[in-house]
Design a protein around this motif. Structure first.
Motif, short mmCIF file in Angstrom:
data_model
loop_
_atom_site.label_atom_id
_atom_site.label_comp_id
_atom_site.label_asym_id
_atom_site.label_seq_id
_atom_site.Cartn_x
_atom_site.Cartn_y
_atom_site.Cartn_z
N SER A 50 0.85 -1.19 0.00
CA SER A 50 0.00 0.00 0.00
C SER A 50 0.89 1.24 0.00
CB SER A 50 -0.91 0.00 1.23
OG SER A 50 -0.15 0.14 2.41
N ARG A 52 1.26 3.87 1.93
CA ARG A 52 1.95 4.21 3.19
C ARG A 52 3.08 3.23 3.48
NH1 ARG A 52 -0.09 7.64 6.62
NH2 ARG A 52 0.42 6.44 8.47
N ILE A 82 -5.96 2.58 12.45
CA ILE A 82 -5.29 3.87 12.27
C ILE A 82 -3.81 3.65 12.54
CG2 ILE A 82 -7.27 5.33 12.78
CD1 ILE A 82 -6.28 5.61 15.62
N GLU A 83 -2.98 4.34 11.78
CA GLU A 83 -1.55 4.10 11.87
C GLU A 83 -0.79 5.39 11.58
OE1 GLU A 83 0.77 0.17 10.75
OE2 GLU A 83 0.09 1.24 8.98
N ARG A 84 0.38 5.49 12.19
CA ARG A 84 1.25 6.65 12.00
C ARG A 84 2.67 6.14 11.80
NH1 ARG A 84 4.71 8.81 15.17
NH2 ARG A 84 5.36 10.94 15.04
N SER A 88 5.53 9.78 7.39
CA SER A 88 4.48 10.76 7.11
C SER A 88 4.19 11.68 8.29
CB SER A 88 3.19 10.04 6.71
OG SER A 88 2.67 9.33 7.81
N ARG A 90 1.91 11.70 10.46
CA ARG A 90 0.52 12.00 10.76
C ARG A 90 -0.28 10.70 10.82
NH1 ARG A 90 -1.05 14.36 4.87
NH2 ARG A 90 -1.27 12.31 4.01
N TRP A 91 -1.37 10.74 11.57
CA TRP A 91 -2.24 9.59 11.72
C TRP A 91 -3.13 9.48 10.49
CZ3 TRP A 91 -1.67 6.10 15.50
CH2 TRP A 91 -0.93 6.47 16.60
N ALA A 92 -3.36 8.26 10.05
CA ALA A 92 -4.23 8.05 8.89
C ALA A 92 -4.91 6.69 9.01
CB ALA A 92 -3.43 8.11 7.60
N LEU A 93 -6.09 6.62 8.44
CA LEU A 93 -6.77 5.33 8.35
C LEU A 93 -6.00 4.46 7.39
CD1 LEU A 93 -10.48 6.48 8.08
CD2 LEU A 93 -9.38 5.45 10.05
N SER A 94 -5.89 3.20 7.71
CA SER A 94 -5.14 2.32 6.82
C SER A 94 -5.92 1.03 6.61
CB SER A 94 -3.75 2.03 7.38
OG SER A 94 -3.85 1.27 8.55
#
Length: 160
Positions: A50, A52, A82-84, A88, A90-94
């Motif tokens: 993916s 990220r 959610i992962e950081r 990046s 920053r936190w993001a949905l993964s």
């Protein structure tokens, strides 16, 4: 403020208390090394990961250390990850656990070069800790109090 509106967050907190929620946390500190023995392990291309995870793989190939922290919150109807990553910041949905995907790879290929992913990776069930149980109980108590205050305000207003 209209006190009747307190019933809405109260009901949500009570639902949170009643829900059977699983919370898993993970963290990893990864770095790149030379592959164990070329050709003996299945190749994982960074382009197949993916976006990220691919960014983290490229950072590893560039010689940077990568740290990843994430959480998976799941119930019968919801599965949210959610992962950081340190790449990046920053936190993001993964859709996938990058730390699990990258940790321990013996043949990660980035731009034609193979790397071995070294470092530490750990997972922990957070919903089985005393602090989580206390927070869940607290949300139930606060939810019942807010729900009661909202309903009493509604009944009191209708009786006037």
């Amino acid at each position: 403020m209209d006190r009747r509106l307190l019933a809405v967050p109260g009901a949500l907190l009570v639902l949170l208390f009643v829900a059977d929620v699983s919370v898993v946390g993970w963290q990893a500190s990864l770095r790149a090394g030379t592959p164990a023995s070329p050709g003996s392990h299945a190749v994982v291309n960074a382009s197949d990961l993916s976006a990220r995870c691919a960014d983290a793989a490229v950072a590893l190939a560039d010689g940077n250390n990568v740290s990843i922290r994430g959480y998976r919150i799941a119930s019968e109807s919801v599965d949210l990850q959610i992962e950081r990553t340190s790449v990046s910041e920053r936190w993001a949905l993964s859709d996938a656990n990058c730390a699990d995907r990258l940790a321990g790879l013996d043949n990660l290929r980035v731009d034609g070069q193979s790397y071995r992913v070294l470092g530490e990776y750990s997972r922990e069930r957070l919903d089985r800790t005393p602090l989580f149980s206390l927070a869940k109980l607290g949300s139930g108590v606060v939810g019942v109090a807010l729900l009661a205050a909202g309903l009493l305000a509604t009944v009191h207003r209708e009786s006037e």
